[in-house]
Scaffold this motif. Structure first.
Motif, PDB file in Angstrom:
ATOM      1  N   PHE B  34       1.173   0.082  12.245  1.00 51.56           N
ATOM      2  CA  PHE B  34       1.888  -0.639  10.999  1.00 51.56           C
ATOM      3  C   PHE B  34       0.915  -1.867  10.490  1.00 51.56           C
ATOM      4  N   TYR B  36       0.481  -4.960   7.796  1.00 51.57           N
ATOM      5  CA  TYR B  36       1.425  -5.715   7.104  1.00 51.57           C
ATOM      6  C   TYR B  36       0.297  -6.983   6.309  1.00 51.57           C
ATOM      7  N   GLN B  38       0.283 -10.704   4.888  1.00 49.82           N
ATOM      8  CA  GLN B  38       1.058 -12.054   4.985  1.00 49.82           C
ATOM      9  C   GLN B  38       0.513 -12.956   3.816  1.00 49.82           C
ATOM     10  N   GLY B  41       3.228 -19.269   3.491  1.00 49.08           N
ATOM     11  CA  GLY B  41       4.407 -19.651   3.063  1.00 49.08           C
ATOM     12  C   GLY B  41       5.393 -18.346   2.937  1.00 49.08           C
ATOM     13  N   LYS B  42       4.943 -17.352   3.107  1.00 49.46           N
ATOM     14  CA  LYS B  42       5.937 -15.946   2.770  1.00 49.46           C
ATOM     15  C   LYS B  42       6.123 -14.952   3.837  1.00 49.46           C
ATOM     16  N   GLY B  43       7.138 -14.214   4.123  1.00 50.68           N
ATOM     17  CA  GLY B  43       7.127 -13.218   4.929  1.00 50.68           C
ATOM     18  C   GLY B  43       6.222 -12.057   4.833  1.00 50.68           C
ATOM     19  N   PRO B  44       5.903 -11.317   6.058  1.00 56.18           N
ATOM     20  CA  PRO B  44       5.014 -10.220   5.930  1.00 56.18           C
ATOM     21  C   PRO B  44       5.595  -9.025   4.981  1.00 56.18           C
ATOM     22  N   PHE B  46       5.077  -4.922   3.980  1.00 55.33           N
ATOM     23  CA  PHE B  46       4.556  -3.812   4.602  1.00 55.33           C
ATOM     24  C   PHE B  46       3.480  -3.168   3.504  1.00 55.33           C
ATOM     25  N   THR B  49       1.802   2.841   7.264  1.00 55.03           N
ATOM     26  CA  THR B  49       2.407   3.296   8.630  1.00 55.03           C
ATOM     27  C   THR B  49       1.281   4.563   9.024  1.00 55.03           C
ATOM     28  N   LEU B  87      -1.790  -8.175   9.330  1.00 54.22           N
ATOM     29  CA  LEU B  87      -1.040  -8.322  10.452  1.00 54.22           C
ATOM     30  C   LEU B  87      -1.171  -6.550  10.832  1.00 54.22           C
ATOM     31  N   MET B  99      11.601  -2.386  17.358  1.00 52.12           N
ATOM     32  CA  MET B  99      10.959  -3.322  17.564  1.00 52.12           C
ATOM     33  C   MET B  99       9.537  -3.021  17.421  1.00 52.12           C
ATOM     34  N   LEU B 100       8.579  -4.154  16.642  1.00 47.42           N
ATOM     35  CA  LEU B 100       7.385  -4.329  16.473  1.00 47.42           C
ATOM     36  C   LEU B 100       6.675  -5.140  17.238  1.00 47.42           C
ATOM     37  N   PHE B 102       3.217  -7.270  17.317  1.00 47.04           N
ATOM     38  CA  PHE B 102       2.306  -7.758  16.323  1.00 47.04           C
ATOM     39  C   PHE B 102       1.302  -8.344  17.018  1.00 47.04           C
TER      40      PHE B 102
END
Lengths: 117, 112
Positions: B34, B36, B38, B41-44, B46, B49, B87, B99-100, B102
């Motif tokens: 996968f 991603y 980012q 200050g933010k979340g990853p 998507f 895949t 990522l 679970m991933l 990274f």
């Protein structure tokens, strides 16, 4: 906006203290994941819950615990805090596994930044 | 133990200068790889895949490819808004749950 809500956004506390981080997943998502992101460790998987039950466990310390409630929100409890626990804590959610091949498509919240002084 | 290594750690490009990001992985049976993005200050967020060697996915200026040992994220004619950390993550067949694992990420900076 991913649809995942995390509170608080920022938290400053002292060593030895205990904090609780809260996560509300996207509407309809049954799985919740917790990840820790620090500068030297990158994104580390902590724990996953699926519909209230623990599904997978990663490198989560014994001082940390989590749970998922019947309304599907989740809390991550961090106790006896140490300086090294300072990090960004992310919650993510995903759709039901099995029906969608994209089981790795996680929707992340904006994180809770924890600073331990 | 599953491992993901990304290179370079940081990459500076001029706007329009194409390049590739590398993700090398070792996993006991790959369920998926996968990518991603980012922002600070933010979340990853998507992106792609990939499930099997030879597979490719494209989205705007990004194209992800997969071999048995690594994946590449090709960025064609990047723009400043492509600046972010990218990522890579793997999911093993043997994993309970989803679970991933990274990699450390590649921080991309595109200058106008």
């Amino acid at each position: 906006d991913s649809g995942v809500t995390q509170t608080p956004k920022h938290l400053i506390t002292a060593t030895g203290q205990r904090v609780t981080l809260r996560c509300s997943p996207r509407s309809g998502d049954l799985s919740v994941y917790w990840y820790q992101q620090s500068l030297d460790q990158g994104l580390q998987f902590l724990i996953q819950y699926y519909n209230g039950e623990e599904r997978a466990k990663g490198n989560i310390l014994e001082r940390f615990s989590a749970q998922q409630f019947p309304d599907l929100h989740s809390e991550l409890n961090l106790s006896s805090l140490e300086l090294g626990d300072s990090a960004l804590y992310f919650c993510a959610s995903s759709t039901r596994p099995g029906r969608n091949r994209n089981t790795g498509e996680l929707f992340f919240g904006e994180g809770s930044r924890l600073t331990v002084l | 133990e599953d491992q993901v290594t990304q290179s370079p750690e940081a990459l500076r490009l001029q706007e329009g200068e194409s390049s590739s990001l590398n993700c090398s992985y070792t996993v006991s049976g790959l369920r998926g790889l996968f990518w991603y993005r980012q922002d600070p200050g933010k979340g990853p967020e998507f992106l792609f895949t990939l499930y099997s060697a030879g597979e490719e996915k494209e989205k705007e200026r990004l194209k992800a490819t997969l071999t048995k040992k690594e994946s590449f994220l090709h960025i064609t004619a990047p723009k400043p808004e492509d600046s972010a950390t990218y990522l890579c993550a793997v999911q093993a067949l043997s994993n309970a749950g989803n679970m991933l694992t990274f990699g450390g990420g590649t921080r991309l900076m595109v200058k106008p």
